[in-house]
Design a protein around this motif. Structure first.
Motif, PDB file in Angstrom:
ATOM      1  N   PHE A 221       0.833  -1.210   0.000  1.00 19.34           N
ATOM      2  CA  PHE A 221       0.000   0.000   0.000  1.00 19.34           C
ATOM      3  C   PHE A 221       0.864   1.255   0.000  1.00 19.34           C
ATOM      4  N   GLU A 222       1.934   1.237   0.758  1.00 22.61           N
ATOM      5  CA  GLU A 222       2.819   2.409   0.860  1.00 22.61           C
ATOM      6  C   GLU A 222       3.609   2.646  -0.424  1.00 22.61           C
ATOM      7  N   ARG A 223       3.689   1.636  -1.291  1.00 18.25           N
ATOM      8  CA  ARG A 223       4.463   1.764  -2.524  1.00 18.25           C
ATOM      9  C   ARG A 223       3.592   1.847  -3.774  1.00 18.25           C
ATOM     10  N   THR A 224       2.280   1.852  -3.611  1.00 17.53           N
ATOM     11  CA  THR A 224       1.367   1.783  -4.749  1.00 17.53           C
ATOM     12  C   THR A 224       0.560   3.057  -4.884  1.00 17.53           C
ATOM     13  N   ILE A 225       0.479   3.559  -6.111  1.00 18.68           N
ATOM     14  CA  ILE A 225      -0.431   4.643  -6.439  1.00 18.68           C
ATOM     15  C   ILE A 225      -1.493   4.027  -7.330  1.00 18.68           C
ATOM     16  N   SER A 226      -2.663   3.771  -6.759  1.00 24.26           N
ATOM     17  CA  SER A 226      -3.747   3.083  -7.466  1.00 24.26           C
ATOM     18  C   SER A 226      -4.586   4.098  -8.228  1.00 24.26           C
ATOM     19  N   CYS A 227      -4.623   3.963  -9.549  1.00 23.45           N
ATOM     20  CA  CYS A 227      -5.402   4.857 -10.400  1.00 23.45           C
ATOM     21  C   CYS A 227      -6.560   4.082 -11.019  1.00 23.45           C
ATOM     22  N   SER A 228      -7.712   4.719 -11.069  1.00 23.60           N
ATOM     23  CA  SER A 228      -8.852   4.070 -11.700  1.00 23.60           C
ATOM     24  C   SER A 228      -9.869   5.129 -12.085  1.00 23.60           C
ATOM     25  N   SER A 229     -10.986   4.683 -12.632  1.00 21.01           N
ATOM     26  CA  SER A 229     -12.067   5.608 -12.975  1.00 21.01           C
ATOM     27  C   SER A 229     -13.394   4.862 -12.902  1.00 21.01           C
ATOM     28  N   LEU A 230     -14.466   5.613 -13.043  1.00 20.83           N
ATOM     29  CA  LEU A 230     -15.806   5.027 -13.030  1.00 20.83           C
ATOM     30  C   LEU A 230     -16.324   4.788 -14.446  1.00 20.83           C
ATOM     31  N   SER A 231     -15.529   5.177 -15.442  1.00 22.98           N
ATOM     32  CA  SER A 231     -15.978   5.172 -16.836  1.00 22.98           C
ATOM     33  C   SER A 231     -16.448   3.814 -17.315  1.00 22.98           C
ATOM     34  N   LYS A 232     -15.636   2.785 -17.083  1.00 25.45           N
ATOM     35  CA  LYS A 232     -15.926   1.472 -17.635  1.00 25.45           C
ATOM     36  C   LYS A 232     -16.905   0.700 -16.760  1.00 25.45           C
ATOM     37  N   THR A 233     -16.799   0.887 -15.446  1.00 22.94           N
ATOM     38  CA  THR A 233     -17.669   0.154 -14.519  1.00 22.94           C
ATOM     39  C   THR A 233     -19.124   0.558 -14.663  1.00 22.94           C
ATOM     40  N   TYR A 234     -19.372   1.844 -14.931  1.00 23.25           N
ATOM     41  CA  TYR A 234     -20.749   2.339 -14.988  1.00 23.25           C
ATOM     42  C   TYR A 234     -21.127   2.868 -16.376  1.00 23.25           C
ATOM     43  N   SER A 235     -20.289   2.605 -17.379  1.00 26.69           N
ATOM     44  CA  SER A 235     -20.564   3.015 -18.762  1.00 26.69           C
ATOM     45  C   SER A 235     -20.810   4.517 -18.862  1.00 26.69           C
ATOM     46  N   ILE A 236     -19.891   5.292 -18.265  1.00 24.64           N
ATOM     47  CA  ILE A 236     -20.011   6.756 -18.274  1.00 24.64           C
ATOM     48  C   ILE A 236     -18.664   7.368 -18.696  1.00 24.64           C
ATOM     49  N   LEU A 274     -23.292   8.944  -7.315  1.00 16.54           N
ATOM     50  CA  LEU A 274     -23.333   8.328  -5.986  1.00 16.54           C
ATOM     51  C   LEU A 274     -24.183   7.057  -5.913  1.00 16.54           C
ATOM     52  N   PRO A 275     -25.351   6.992  -6.584  1.00 20.28           N
ATOM     53  CA  PRO A 275     -26.109   5.733  -6.533  1.00 20.28           C
ATOM     54  C   PRO A 275     -25.301   4.547  -7.053  1.00 20.28           C
ATOM     55  N   GLY A 276     -24.475   4.771  -8.077  1.00 19.40           N
ATOM     56  CA  GLY A 276     -23.663   3.688  -8.611  1.00 19.40           C
ATOM     57  C   GLY A 276     -22.636   3.190  -7.615  1.00 19.40           C
ATOM     58  N   LEU A 277     -21.990   4.119  -6.921  1.00 16.41           N
ATOM     59  CA  LEU A 277     -20.990   3.725  -5.931  1.00 16.41           C
ATOM     60  C   LEU A 277     -21.607   2.959  -4.766  1.00 16.41           C
ATOM     61  N   SER A 278     -22.920   3.081  -4.623  1.00 20.42           N
ATOM     62  CA  SER A 278     -23.621   2.386  -3.531  1.00 20.42           C
ATOM     63  C   SER A 278     -24.269   1.074  -3.969  1.00 20.42           C
ATOM     64  N   PHE A 279     -24.102   0.696  -5.229  1.00 20.66           N
ATOM     65  CA  PHE A 279     -24.665  -0.567  -5.690  1.00 20.66           C
ATOM     66  C   PHE A 279     -24.104  -1.734  -4.872  1.00 20.66           C
ATOM     67  N   GLY A 280     -24.938  -2.764  -4.708  1.00 21.60           N
ATOM     68  CA  GLY A 280     -24.498  -3.971  -4.021  1.00 21.60           C
ATOM     69  C   GLY A 280     -23.768  -4.925  -4.952  1.00 21.60           C
ATOM     70  N   ASP A 281     -23.407  -6.083  -4.423  1.00 19.35           N
ATOM     71  CA  ASP A 281     -22.635  -7.072  -5.179  1.00 19.35           C
ATOM     72  C   ASP A 281     -23.320  -7.494  -6.473  1.00 19.35           C
ATOM     73  N   GLU A 282     -24.645  -7.514  -6.469  1.00 15.78           N
ATOM     74  CA  GLU A 282     -25.380  -8.014  -7.622  1.00 15.78           C
ATOM     75  C   GLU A 282     -25.043  -7.221  -8.880  1.00 15.78           C
ATOM     76  N   TYR A 283     -24.829  -5.908  -8.731  1.00 17.59           N
ATOM     77  CA  TYR A 283     -24.514  -5.101  -9.911  1.00 17.59           C
ATOM     78  C   TYR A 283     -23.236  -5.595 -10.573  1.00 17.59           C
ATOM     79  N   TYR A 284     -22.209  -5.857  -9.787  1.00 15.87           N
ATOM     80  CA  TYR A 284     -20.906  -6.246 -10.338  1.00 15.87           C
ATOM     81  C   TYR A 284     -20.936  -7.674 -10.882  1.00 15.87           C
ATOM     82  N   ILE A 285     -21.768  -8.510 -10.286  1.00 16.14           N
ATOM     83  CA  ILE A 285     -21.966  -9.860 -10.814  1.00 16.14           C
ATOM     84  C   ILE A 285     -22.630  -9.794 -12.188  1.00 16.14           C
ATOM     85  N   GLU A 286     -23.665  -8.954 -12.294  1.00  8.26           N
ATOM     86  CA  GLU A 286     -24.369  -8.814 -13.568  1.00  8.26           C
ATOM     87  C   GLU A 286     -23.492  -8.147 -14.621  1.00  8.26           C
TER      88      GLU A 286
END
Length: 385
Positions: A221-236, A274-286
């Protein structure tokens, strides 16, 4: 007139964006630039409508609205299995593109070296050069796209301050194994280096493969800079919401860089998602089921046509081998493919530092009917080549 910056002398137009322009020019189906042709979840669209009327419409806190960071921290803590303080460990950026540049500028000095696996997403080399650093390329060797341990260590022996790790990988869909990641962790510890991750496809991984967050490995964790986005996960992809997650001392630097690069990400969109970030496991499974079906549809279609390819383990790209056509210039091949066959892909050479030009990258983040139409057109490929 004064001389312009020579730092950009080796830069060209983005090949990916160029292929979108060419697709539009010839009316081709765009399987080049990786964005969906279907809508985001309805919850996000409905929230966006509310936000349009209610706001906010002015600046948020530079490194991200408090509620966005708190909600994102809760989501990522669960998936990354690490503790994340929303005030100390997160910077919200204008997409993962800015996240990567922010990360790079936060840890690299001018003249230092950065290791990059090849093939690679085109921005990585550009980010490195724009920061005044020097890229060292480490090949992922086809057809399995594995790395040679000695070659990777040699990059660190040459002084690599950081390694860029795209996992799952764009363009090849590689999901790095636990054994590979553990070896990388050993190297960055031995040579006192960082890992800058691009994990935008973290939720698009095909069985039996498993995505492991590099920051979750012991001591990383101390050596990692984790980069990501919401673009692909939520099609935005057009919302341009990304983020950096890292230890406090790194984030303190990232906040400074981000502030002077863009000031802040779009305040209305931080609330609308914000609603997307609050989705439960089912969203990511689908989500995984959806892309598994798209992958199966597209790869089965390529099989029926008789085109060879590297089977992706994650993300939504497939590298198609065009060796049978005796191609000497894959850029010309890609443009002719868009013009005569009506399907646009990205010439593979744009991803490789090595002289490899026998691949075209397609993506399958499209509606079922779009993919079926693309496959129907590709059936005619041998009539034109």
């Amino acid at each position: 007139m004064p001389k312009l910056s020579t730092r950009l002398d080796g830069f060209t137009e983005s090949i990916i964006r160029k292929m979108t322009r060419i697709a539009n020019q010839y009316g081709a189906i765009n399987l080049a630039q990786g964005f969906p042709d279907f809508d985001p979840p309805k919850e996000l669209i409905e929230e966006l409508q509310k936000v349009a009327l209610e706001g906010p419409h002015q600046y948020e806190i530079t490194w991200g609205s408090k509620l966005f960071r708190e909600t994102l921290a809760q989501k990522q803590q669960k998936f990354m299995n690490i503790k994340i303080n929303p005030d100390e460990n997160i910077v919200v950026t204008c997409g993962s593109t800015e996240a990567m540049m922010t990360a790079m500028m936060s840890v690299c000095e001018v003249g230092e070296k950065v290791a990059i696996f090849s093939p690679f997403y085109e921005n990585y080399a550009a980010d490195t050069i724009l920061c005044g650093a020097e890229p060292i390329y480490v090949p992922l060797n086809p057809p399995e796209f594995t790395f040679d341990k000695a070659q990777l260590e040699e990059a660190f022996k040459q002084g690599a301050k950081a390694l860029i790790l795209c996992n799952p990988s764009n363009p090849i869909g590689k999901v790095f194994t636990e054994e590979e990641l553990t070896f990388i962790a050993q190297l960055v510890t031995k040579y006192d280096a960082f890992v800058i991750t691009d994990e935008v496809y973290e939720h698009i991984v095909y069985e039996p493969n498993k995505h492991i967050y590099f920051a979750s490995l012991p001591g990383m964790f101390e050596r990692t800079i984790s980069c990501s986005s919401l673009s692909k996960t939520y099609s935005i992809t057009g919302w341009r919401l990304g983020y950096v997650i890292a230890a406090k001392n790194i984030i303190d630097n990232c906040k400074k860089v981000h502030d002077f690069l863009t000031v802040g990400a779009a305040a209305p969109l931080q609330k609308a998602v914000l609603p997307g970030l609050s989705f439960g496991d089912e969203y990511y499974i689908e989500l995984n089921k959806l892309y598994t079906q798209k992958r199966e549809l597209f790869l089965n279609g390529l099989d029926a046509i008789g085109l060879k390819y590297h089977k992706p383990e994650g993300a939504y790209y497939v590298m198609v081998d065009i060796s049978e056509f005796g191609i000497k210039n894959d850029n010309e091949f890609a443009e002719k493919l868009a013009k005569t066959v009506g399907v646009a892909g990205v010439p593979g050479s744009s991803f490789f530092k090595e002289n490899i030009n026998n691949y075209i990258r397609f993506h399958f983040a499209k509606k079922k009917e779009t993919l079926e139409q693309a496959l129907e057109r590709l059936q005619n490929i041998r009539k034109h080549f």
